[in-house]
Motif scaffolding. Structure first.
Motif, PDB file in Angstrom:
ATOM      1  N   LEU A  88      18.407  76.622 -27.200  1.00 20.49           N
ATOM      2  CA  LEU A  88      17.398  75.697 -26.703  1.00 20.49           C
ATOM      3  C   LEU A  88      18.088  74.477 -26.111  1.00 20.49           C
ATOM      4  O   LEU A  88      18.829  73.777 -26.800  1.00 20.49           O
TER       5      LEU A  88
ATOM      6  N   CYS B 253      13.936  73.386 -22.523  1.00 23.01           N
ATOM      7  CA  CYS B 253      12.665  72.847 -23.021  1.00 23.01           C
ATOM      8  C   CYS B 253      12.313  71.542 -22.303  1.00 23.01           C
ATOM      9  O   CYS B 253      13.098  70.583 -22.344  1.00 23.01           O
TER      10      CYS B 253
ATOM     11  N   THR C 252      20.655  74.600 -30.741  1.00 25.79           N
ATOM     12  CA  THR C 252      20.037  73.552 -29.939  1.00 25.79           C
ATOM     13  C   THR C 252      21.111  72.607 -29.421  1.00 25.79           C
ATOM     14  O   THR C 252      22.075  72.294 -30.124  1.00 25.79           O
TER      15      THR C 252
ATOM     16  N   TYR D 140       9.422  71.950 -30.988  1.00 24.09           N
ATOM     17  CA  TYR D 140      10.167  73.205 -31.099  1.00 24.09           C
ATOM     18  C   TYR D 140      10.897  73.365 -32.432  1.00 24.09           C
ATOM     19  O   TYR D 140      11.429  74.444 -32.715  1.00 24.09           O
TER      20      TYR D 140
END
Length: 266
Positions: free
Chosen positions: A15, A146, A59, A50
């Motif tokens: 992400l 994102c 991430t 998220y």
């Protein structure tokens, strides 16, 4: 401040969070005007939205604000959308076309180059490193970038933006299976609207890293902020009641993308 927050996971999904940061060095903040100091163009609360949706996902999050430098713009300064209103590598205006810097305090080319080295480069070094690590683990990697944006911004687009805006640079940045799963999942979400490669086709991150032939797939999700904020205006508060059903949909989407698994390897 730490410019980049990285949490390593074992999933093939990464992400990317380039626009959730709100940190602005004091010397830069002093040069912003009252409008710029609102930091209105933040991807508000996306890291919270998220959080925990895909256990094991890596991430990579920029902590600096996009007004310092935009981590999702081409470092050369080239426009992502030639001929359309947009903001640059270091924005001079907000998304409404209103100046964000005090008169005479706009960054010049030399300062933009310094910020590129100090902020933009470390974020992408971290992101590229995680893509390489995940690819080494699985033989492929999937970058899910994102984003969020206000649903009504006449300077950037006409009318109201759909809730889910999926970008794959017209299919160039990921395997068709990923694009299809994203489009089908969002289209099936009751009470929400969606579009594939509409106004937002994927930013520089998606276009730069998405190389399906090299087993690196990238997709951008631009969410309308009305889906998870109490209001698309200051203080841009998170609305848990709105966010919960959206989180369920996003969890399904990420899980389905992850489940494509080794079948992506040609």
């Amino acid at each position: 401040m730490s410019l980049v927050e990285t949490h390593q996971g074992s999933s093939p999904v990464i992400l990317g969070l380039p626009h959730t940061g709100t940190e602005v060095p004091a010397g830069i903040f002093a040069r912003l005007n009252e409008n710029g100091r609102l930091l209105a163009d933040t991807d508000w609360h996306i890291e919270r939205l998220y959080d925990g949706l895909l256990p094991g996902a890596t991430t990579v999050r920029a902590t600096f604000h996009r007004y310092v430098i935009d981590a999702n713009r081409d470092p050369s300064g080239a426009s992502l959308y030639p001929g359309q209103n947009t903001t640059g590598l270091v924005p001079l205006t907000d998304f409404d076309g209103v100046p964000i810097w005090r008169e005479g305090e706009e960054p010049d080319e030399a300062e933009i180059a310094r910020r590129r080295d100090e902020f933009h480069k470390p974020y992408h070094e971290a992101l590229a490193g995680e893509i390489a690590r995940v690819k080494a683990l699985h033989g492929f990697a999937i970058l899910y970038d994102c984003h969020s944006i206000r649903s009504i911004i006449p300077f950037l687009f006409e009318g109201r933006l759909p809730d889910f805006n999926i970008g794959t640079d017209n299919g160039a940045t990921c395997a068709p299976e990923i694009e299809r799963v994203a489009a089908e999942t969002c289209a099936a979400a009751e009470g929400y609207t969606s579009i594939l490669n509409g106004r937002f086709k994927g930013g520089w991150t998606t276009r730069h890293y998405g190389r399906p032939v090299d087993q690196v797939h990238a997709i951008q999700m631009e969410l309308a902020q009305a889906t998870h904020l109490a209001t698309e205006a200051p203080p841009f508060a998170y609305d848990d009641a709105r966010a919960q059903p959206l989180r369920a949909i996003l969890s399904t989407l990420l899980t389905r993308i992850e489940a494509l698994g080794a079948g992506l390897k040609g």
